[in-house]
Design an enzyme around this catalytic site. Structure first.
Site, mmCIF file in Angstrom:
data_model
loop_
_atom_site.group_PDB
_atom_site.id
_atom_site.type_symbol
_atom_site.label_atom_id
_atom_site.label_comp_id
_atom_site.label_asym_id
_atom_site.label_seq_id
_atom_site.Cartn_x
_atom_site.Cartn_y
_atom_site.Cartn_z
ATOM 1 N N GLY A 197 0.982 -1.321 0.003
ATOM 2 C CA GLY A 197 0.033 0.072 0.126
ATOM 3 C C GLY A 197 0.955 1.201 -0.002
ATOM 4 N N GLU A 420 -5.776 34.502 -6.884
ATOM 5 C CA GLU A 420 -6.564 33.248 -5.793
ATOM 6 C C GLU A 420 -7.977 33.673 -6.103
ATOM 7 O OE1 GLU A 420 -5.158 31.038 -4.887
ATOM 8 O OE2 GLU A 420 -2.951 31.841 -5.339
ATOM 9 N N ASP A 495 0.227 26.050 -11.999
ATOM 10 C CA ASP A 495 -1.136 25.902 -12.391
ATOM 11 C C ASP A 495 -0.975 25.262 -13.768
ATOM 12 O OD1 ASP A 495 -2.269 26.946 -9.957
ATOM 13 O OD2 ASP A 495 -1.995 28.843 -10.901
#
Length: 621
Positions: A197, A420, A495
């Site tokens: 995992g 933002e 971004d």
């Protein structure tokens, strides 16, 4: 460091002893002329001897003239009763000592003293190497540690969020406690269990819980402990490990990070004679070879099951492969309950809300969250940890620590606020997106500002509309900068990188491009020995590559144009959000919803706050 100085001082003492012993024997071994008894008598008659030293049968003295002037001599006297009167008549000074007892034994010890000292130093040196951890005399011995009963043990009550894994492992413990219940129906105990995992999900904690629950010997070792700089040591340590296991059977052997020694064979840089491959081959033989290892259960943990050798994963070696995945919302609530047992909580703390607000957190992340909250409370001298402390800790873990000391100009602060606000407004107005949790222009981590979204529920598969909307959100910051300032900044770098990566996955991996169709492009090639993907093979033509690039560009550009359209239509809300961020530096979900609702109702055609508007040419002065 203190142990180092102690050992250094000890070595200096031994060195000084050795030097003094050597100088003593050098001094004692100055050349002495050994003469016959007749020559001695003749020298006395010629008055060349003035003093003699008699000890038993040995006579030593020193010449005072003649050929042997200033030299020492030694001779042995027979049983001569006339010797003493003869020496007295010759006016020789006589010194007499009784015979030395055990003289031969003393001479033997003195002659072998340097050798014995060197042997003692060698033995001491080898013992120091063993006690220091380098184990010079036991390279091939296993470094597995047998868990003692005195240590504080973990139990399954300390493990939460992994119910399926606990059920699998509880059955093994029941088999060890009552094997007859399974064997009478023909069942055999599993030889191996592989826990796999993501990092931090509690694989090692589960192994510790097994050790605490079972009343059998538990050996613990890391995969890297097998491999040494000396060839053949790894295989020898594997043999020794299973020999220890057989002596303590039934027992459990836990190997943490087994991918360090169990990687796919044939991919090593050393070819077929690579040390890791020899260790792996011995491990395969010990787990399921000609000799049986009944009663020795091997439990291993890894977060890279994709690089393990197929022979290691087959039934008969690792009969069970237990996936320990990231916990869901119920699992996170249980984990938070375990980690807050020793933390005094205020009445306003709701662990269920915290669990819903931490999607994707592993058990280690939640443990860190609880610890950071306790540190926040202690920093402010509180008697209890309240919900505000947990919120601050969550923001620090998810977004990074605040950097309020960072000097930012007013213009840069305004650009960050619009950036933002662009992200937040696009995310707020698009349907099907994750709700906004918080927007801040306080620098955190490496970012000047952060817009944080939290999903309402767990997502395991993402529809195309959701991904396209995320492209709009990613490009919302750059679009806001273009609309307001006409001059984009580097703040949108991350971004754009995330948007490009998402668009390329949509085209090349998920078949979400109408032009390219439901096809996968590019075969990943992975160097398993190095443990990471280092290249991607192009299994398509140059024409297809150009089409892929065009599709990726189209998706990102559509996201940018869509975000620009949304912000242009709702420019008054964008201004209001940016002004609120400049004034308060941080807005939560309720404040954003209230502000957007008020701006939508009071929109009279401009809805703009004059103090926040740029000059008439819409550029930064």
């Amino acid at each position: 460091m203190s142990q180092f100085y102690q050992k250094l001082a000890l070595w200096l003492v031994f060195g000084l002893i050795l030097v003094f012993t050597w100088s003593y024997f050098n001094t004692a071994s100055q050349p002495i002329q050994e003469i016959s008894y007749s020559d001695f008598v003749e020298s006395v008659r010629q008055n060349h001897v003035r003093t003699v030293h008699i000890q038993g049968e040995e006579i030593t003295g020193e010449y005072v003239g003649g050929e042997g002037a200033d030299g020492q001599f030694k001779t042995y006297a027979p049983d001569d009763p006339d010797l003493i009167p003869f020496l007295r008549d010759s006016q020789v000074v006589i010194e007499v000592e009784p015979p030395e007892k055990n003289s031969y034994l003393v001479q033997f010890l003195l002659s072998w003293a340097p050798v014995m000292l060197l042997i003692g130093l060698w033995v001491f040196f080898m013992r120091q190497m063993q006690s220091g951890g380098s184990k010079a005399l036991s390279f091939g011995k296993s470094r597995a540690r047998l868990l003692s009963e005195q240590k504080k043990k973990a139990t399954f009550s300390d493990v939460a969020g992994a119910d399926e894994a606990k059920a699998e492992l509880e059955e093994i413990i029941e088999f060890l406690k009552d094997p007859q219940r399974f064997q009478k129906l023909g069942g055999k105990i599993p030889k191996g269990v592989l826990l796999m995992g993501p990092p931090g999900t509690g694989k090692t904690l589960l192994a510790r819980a097994i050790a605490g629950e079972s009343n059998v010997p538990f050996f613990s070792i890391s995969g890297s402990d097998f491999v040494e700089m000396f060839v053949g040591v790894g295989a020898s340590r594997v043999r020794d490990l299973f020999e220890q296991g057989k002596k303590h059977a039934p027992c459990i052997v836990f190997i943490d990070e087994i991918d360090a020694v169990g990687r796919h064979r044939g991919a090593g840089l050393g070819g077929g004679h690579d040390e890791r491959e020899q260790t792996l081959n011995q491990l395969l033989v010990e787990m399921d070879g000609f000799e049986s290892n009944d009663g020795v259960i091997l439990i291993a943990a890894t977060n890279r099951p994709d690089v393990l050798d197929p022979a290691l994963l087959r039934p008969g070696r690792f009969d069970r492969q237990v996936v320990v995945s990231r916990p869901d919302v119920r699992g996170r609530a249980g984990i938070l309950t375990v980690h807050t047992q020793d933390i005094p909580l205020a009445s306003d703390v709701d662990l269920a809300i915290l669990a819903r607000g931490t999607p994707g957190f592993s058990g280690a992340d939640l443990s860190n969250l609880a610890n950071e909250a306790a540190l926040f409370a202690a920093r402010h001298h509180k008697a209890q940890v309240d919900m505000g402390d947990f919120e601050n800790a969550k923001d620090k873990v998810m977004m990074g620590a605040e950097r309020r000391s960072m000097v930012i100009s007013d213009e840069e602060k305004k650009v960050t606020a619009y950036h933002e606000a662009g992200h937040a407004l696009v995310a707020k107005l698009l349907p099907g997106t994750d709700p906004i949790h918080k927007v801040t222009i306080i620098p955190r981590g490496m970012a000047l500002g952060v817009t944080q979204q939290l999903p309402v529920e767990e997502k395991h598969a993402y529809p195309r509309e959701y991904l396209v909307n995320n492209l709009h959100i990613y490009m919302g910051g750059r679009a806001a900068e273009e609309i307001i300032f006409k001059d984009p900044t580097t703040g949108a770098g991350n971004d754009i990188e995330r948007a490009t990566e998402l668009a390329r996955k949509m085209v090349c991996e998920w078949g979400m491009s109408d032009r390219m169709g439901p096809l996968a492009f590019g075969v990943k090639e992975e160097q398993i020995f190095l443990g990471r993907e280092i290249t991607q093979h192009k299994d398509y033509s140059e024409v297809t590559a150009i089409a892929i690039d065009e599709e990726v560009k189209r998706l990102v550009n559509n996201g940018y144009e869509g975000a620009k359209s949304i912000l242009s239509t709702n420019i008054h809300i964008l201004h209001a959000l940016a002004q609120a961020l400049v004034e308060r530096e941080e807005l939560n979900a309720d404040e954003i919803a209230t502000l957007v609702a008020e701006c939508s109702k009071s929109n009279n055609g401009n809805g703009v706050v004059p103090s926040m508007l740029p000059n008439d040419s819409n550029t930064v002065s």
